[in-house]
Structures are given as C-alpha cells and as structure tokens.
Design an enzyme around this catalytic site. Sequence first.
Site, PDB file in Angstrom:
ATOM      1  CD  GLU A  72     -10.660  49.538 -26.188  1.00  0.00           C
ATOM      2  OE1 GLU A  72      -9.803  49.313 -27.040  1.00  0.00           O
ATOM      3  OE2 GLU A  72     -10.521  49.268 -24.981  1.00  0.00           O
ATOM      4  CE  LYS A  81      -9.131  42.125 -25.338  1.00  0.00           C
ATOM      5  NZ  LYS A  81      -8.632  43.429 -24.893  1.00  0.00           N
ATOM      6  CG  ASP A 124      -8.236  45.123 -21.693  1.00  0.00           C
ATOM      7  OD1 ASP A 124      -7.803  44.198 -22.386  1.00  0.00           O
ATOM      8  OD2 ASP A 124      -8.069  46.321 -21.965  1.00  0.00           O
ATOM      9  CD  GLU A 151      -2.991  46.799 -22.889  1.00  0.00           C
ATOM     10  OE1 GLU A 151      -3.285  45.851 -23.624  1.00  0.00           O
ATOM     11  OE2 GLU A 151      -3.706  47.799 -22.757  1.00  0.00           O
ATOM     12  CD1 TRP A 197     -18.516  60.790 -14.477  1.00  0.00           C
ATOM     13  CD2 TRP A 197     -18.748  59.697 -16.416  1.00  0.00           C
ATOM     14  NE1 TRP A 197     -19.325  61.534 -15.269  1.00  0.00           N
ATOM     15  CE2 TRP A 197     -19.495  60.891 -16.466  1.00  0.00           C
ATOM     16  CE3 TRP A 197     -18.751  58.838 -17.512  1.00  0.00           C
ATOM     17  CZ2 TRP A 197     -20.221  61.249 -17.572  1.00  0.00           C
ATOM     18  CZ3 TRP A 197     -19.472  59.205 -18.610  1.00  0.00           C
ATOM     19  CH2 TRP A 197     -20.203  60.399 -18.644  1.00  0.00           C
TER      20      TRP A 197
HETATM   21  O1  GCW Z   1      -6.636  46.510 -23.643  1.00  0.00           O
HETATM   22  C1  GCW Z   1      -7.072  47.247 -24.677  1.00  0.00           C
HETATM   23  C2  GCW Z   1      -5.848  47.944 -25.142  1.00  0.00           C
HETATM   24  C3  GCW Z   1      -6.016  48.510 -26.515  1.00  0.00           C
HETATM   25  C4  GCW Z   1      -6.441  47.368 -27.431  1.00  0.00           C
HETATM   26  C5  GCW Z   1      -7.747  46.776 -26.900  1.00  0.00           C
HETATM   27  C6  GCW Z   1      -8.226  45.599 -27.710  1.00  0.00           C
HETATM   28  C7  GCW Z   1      -5.968  47.023 -29.724  1.00  0.00           C
HETATM   29  O2  GCW Z   1      -5.503  48.913 -24.206  1.00  0.00           O
HETATM   30  O3  GCW Z   1      -4.793  49.040 -26.896  1.00  0.00           O
HETATM   31  O4  GCW Z   1      -6.579  47.780 -28.749  1.00  0.00           O
HETATM   32  O5  GCW Z   1      -7.544  46.314 -25.608  1.00  0.00           O
HETATM   33  O6  GCW Z   1      -8.015  44.479 -27.274  1.00  0.00           O
HETATM   34  O7  GCW Z   1      -8.822  45.805 -28.741  1.00  0.00           O
END
Ligand code: GCW
Length: 664
Positions: A272, A346, A351, A379, A527
């Site tokens: 990211e 994770k 996510d 989140e 996309w």
């Molecule tokens: O889920 C995403 C989030 C980001 C976060 C990223 C991560 C800290 O939307 O805000 O950034 O994961 O885990 O690095």
Amino acid sequence: MNDKNWSKLWLDYDKKLSNEQSEDSFSVAFDGFSEDHRIIKSAKNELTEVFSKLFKGGYTTEIENAGKSVCIKKTDEIKNEGYRISADDSKLTIEASDENGVLYGAFHVIKSLLRGTGFADIKADEVPSNPLRMMNHWDNMDGSIERGYSGRSFFFENDNFYINDRTRDYARMMASIGINGIVINNVNVKNAASYLITERYFDKVSELSELFADYGIKLYLSLNFASPIELGGLEVCDPLDENVISWWDKKFKEVYENVPLLGGFLVKADSEGRPGPFTYGRNQADGANMLAKAIAPYNGIIIWRCFVYNCTQDWRDYKTDRARAGYDYFKGLDGEFLDNVILQIKNGPMDFQIREPVSPLLGGLTKTNQMLEVQIAQEYTGHQIDLCYLMPMFKEVLDFHTHCKSEGDTVADVVSGRALNNKNAGMAAVINTGDDANWTGNYLAAANLYGFGRLAYNTELSSEDIAREWIQLSFDLSKENEEKLVSMLLRSREIYEKYTSPLGIGWMVTPHEHYGPSVDGYEYSRWGTYHRADHLGLGVDRTDKGTGYAQQYYPENADMYNDSDTCPEELLLFFHHIAYDRKLKDGRTLIQYIYDSHFEGEAQAEELYENWKSMEKEIPSEVFALVCHRFEMQIANAKEWRDQVNSYFYRKSGIPDEKGRDIF
Ligand code: GCW
C-alpha cells in the site's frame, strides 16, 4: 448504582470495592524477589491500593499479626510470566519465577476481589500460551489514528508526545490483561520530520519505555524502510547496499544508546505505497534480515508484516487473486529469516473481514518465527458503532487445524511456538483505543480490548468466560442481565455477518471508509469488484480451476476447500462461484439465503437494542444513553446493508424473494 469511573475501565477500584470492607490489617511480603525492582514495586502498589480500600486496619509490616497477608515468593519451577496462587482466610501466596509473573498474579488477585471472590477462595495456576502478547497502535504523530474510532491518539498530538496519568493507567490496564509489548505508532510511517528514531524524540520515547517497563511491557516502534533516504540522505534503501547497511548499524546504535529498553521494530514494507526491498529486486527476507542483523547486538527483534500485496492489481483477470499474495511472497522464503525476525501474519489472507479463512501462511511456514495479527479496531466490523464482539472469531482462528504437524497443528500451537519449538512467537492486535474518556468509544467495545489480552495470555479460555469476566469487572448487573449481556456479545459477530456480506465473500463495503454498504465498492481502482457476481451467480473461484488459492493449504484443507460440497458453508463464496439457485445444506437456495440472512440480521440487530434497553435500570445513565445511540446507528446501518445487498442481488439474479418481502 454508583457512577463508575470509565477512565479506569476494569480497574476501577473505588467503585467496585466500596461495599466490601473489613476491619483487618494487611501486609505484603517478599521471598526471593527484590522489593526495589520496578515491576515488583508496581505489583505492590496495586495490591496496596486495593487492600487499603478493602481492609480498614491498614498496612502493617508485622506479617504475623496482619489479618490478611500476601506473600510473594520466587519459585523457579513456574514457567516465565506464569504464576500460582493459593490462599486461606488470612494468607495468600503468589508464586512466580519472574517479575512479570508476580505482576500478573497480583492483577489476578485484584480482579478476583473486584469480581466478588472471597480472599480465601482465590486460586490459580497459569502460564501464558504465547511468549509475545502485543498491541499495535496505528497512531500518527499528528494525533490522528488510522482506523481509530475512539477519538484521537493519547500518545501524540501535533508531532509531540503526551506522557501523563492516563498513559500510566493505560500501561496498568495492559499489564492487567497480560500484554507485554506495545507498538506505539502506525505501521504507515510518514513524514520524515516526525520519525521517532531521531534525536528529536529520543527523550520522550525513552521516558515512555521506562514507564512501560514498570509494568513489564516493552515498547516497540514502527519504522519506515526508506529512512536511509529520508533521514540519511542516501540515494537508495537497498538492503544489500553497503552504505544502507552501515546507515542502519549506526542508526540502531544511536537509538539503543538513547532508548536502551526498546524491544525492536515493526515493519510494513512493499505494501500500500510503503517502500520496501522489492524496489531493488530484493526479497522480503533480504529486507528483514538486514534490519535484524543491525539490531541483533541490542537483542532487539524485527517484526516484519506479511501484509504484502500489490494493491493496484488488475482484478478483472480471473486468475488474479489478492488472497494469494502473502503465501506467494513468503512461502518460498521459509527458513531464510534470521532468528530475531518474526513474521506477523494477519488472521486471514485478505484484510480483517468479518469472515475469512485462516491465512495459509500460518503453519504453512514451518521454519520461520511467526505471529498472528488480529484487529480489535473495528475497521470492517462496525467502527465501534455496531456491536461486534470478536473473541468468537479469534477462537475459530486459533482452533483451526493447519495440518502442519500431526499433533500440535492448530494456529494456537503454531503462534505460541509450541508446534515449531520457537520463542519468538505470539499474538498482536491492532488496538481499538483513543482519547475518548472511556477509551474505546462504544463502552461495549472494551470487551474486545479486555478479551484480546486475556485470550493472548490463555488461548484456552472461552469467548463466553472472557465476556463474563469483563462484564463482572465493568458493570454491576443482576445474574439475569449479566447473562443477557453475555449472550448479546456472543451473538453479535454472527448478526453483523448476516446483515453485511454473506458466506465469506467479504467486502461490499464503502471503499476507504469501510463502514456501510457499497456492493461494487472497490478500493484501489476502477477495476472490478471483489465478489465477481454476474446474473448467474456469485463468489470467487479459488479452486484449482480458478485462482488456485485453495491449493496453498496442506492437502487436508486444500481438498476440503476445493470441493464446494465439503467447503464449510460459511466460506462457500470465498472459495466458489455459486449459482443463485444452488441449494445450500438446509435446502434453501443461495439467493434465498442472502435475502433471509439480511432480513434476519437486521431484525436481530433490533433485538440486541431491545435487550440493551431492558437493562436500563442497572446501567449508568451516560453509558446507557451512548450505547443506545450506537444501537440506533447500528440499526440504520443494518437496514442500509439489508436493502442494498438484497436489491442488488435481486436485480442481478431476477429471482424474487420467496417470502414476498419488500426488496427495494
Ligand atoms: O486494512 C488495511 C487498512 C489500512 C492499514 C492496512 C495495514 C495501516 O485499511 O488502513 O494500514 O490494512 O494493515 O497495513
């Protein structure tokens, strides 16, 4: 009822003990531990504070004559950070082999008393399941919090630190649930002027690390992989470049000279927009090991996140699958990471969705230290507006059989270090706190804060027992209402799942903000969508005929997921593209299931609110009112999800609801 001081959360000694005093005197004595040790002092302070409220005879140094005495004894046979407690009417003994064990034992005693257990009835024999039990703050130096739903940071404002009584209370609370490591700043480390590894911040970081150390907690920092460029003026941050290597060597030397108690660093790289080794054609092990070597002289550790994926992938190609990324990037590097590197993974491959399969990297790696990352900041699970108690989800993850070994193959076995026989292992949570007076915005979200710590310390605890403990420490409820609140918490995740995205498909959430529905919402580009719905069906084919993601698991799990008949139904759409008229196990069609679950989820959100309202008399008024307001927002949210998801799939499929309900 008395007004509770919510800034103390579950450690509100005044409130909880006001009715239970006796005339006894008390003493606290030590055998084998130095009273001058900072952690022992903290343990003693806590015990003394509680006992002086409970026992009006006051503190005495004459142990023999004390009405109530606590003896804290060193016993080497207890494992690190564990403790044993035994008691009779007048004497209670806490045994431990190290100071953290003492502190945890002291908090065990205190929490037992707060929950109404009699002095003589306190008994325990505990050892932590996980060596590392960490909280990760995503707090930015300007005071904002990435994915924060409880106000602003209580560490930072305008690039400066706060260190005050609230910080100490925070450390006390974390210790009371067994947390022993805290990363204070966001993994997205931006704006070089406010990097914490510079002289500007050493004093404050050091001060905070000292405060944490009083409670057996190590402080960790997130760092920016491109620091050699941004701080050092180098042209590259290539992990194999000699200048870069010596820059980090010098930097860590400087950092540790100034902050000797630092535990190490957490790194988000190649993800990211964050810089990383890929830019130079290097791999993730090159990046992590370079930092690990530089920090090794100080016994520091590098926690390297596996959330590495290309967020600009063209998702229209049916073979492209973000879920594959973690395994694709890291599996081939198994065994190449130094021993002071831990990979932080994770819980799911995507996510933090409300339902995902367990990441195939957990246990998929067998020669690498690994740690589980979960998120208690809500989140994707309701922003601490909607009620969503996450321990049931975490338990499912921990109990999942990875099949990496015949015995000891659950995620709990792997991340504790038991399965692979390693010490650098554990669990971390992206935390849900902020500077709101009650810490977590929604009062009920504190159950996740409390719960994560308890679960990380003892992965065998049930979600229900944890919920009950937290409720007893936080409220004064009749048995009936206590059970009602336990059941509200336990049902809440499933309810949230029902009115949001069905059967493991995830997403369908507003891009970036991640609250409320946007069925086609896609984060990073124009996309595609994540759900791949067409007029015939919905879901992502991740089988051997699709993206091949299912094959990243060991054969037992790969086979189970690969076949839509054996794939657990709650994950059906994660692994398969399923026709709307396909019958599910209970005989309903997929489309009917989608309609029903969305109506049901919304109705059940209303039930939660009704349950809450029925407890009004036993809930402090400000707590009651705030939570009512959140439930009202939750119901509005649930309605929106219900209507948008149902009408979307009605229009796609053209199949009406059998029950003829309004689908807008
Ligand atoms: O889920 C995403 C989030 C980001 C976060 C990223 C991560 C800290 O939307 O805000 O950034 O994961 O885990 O690095």
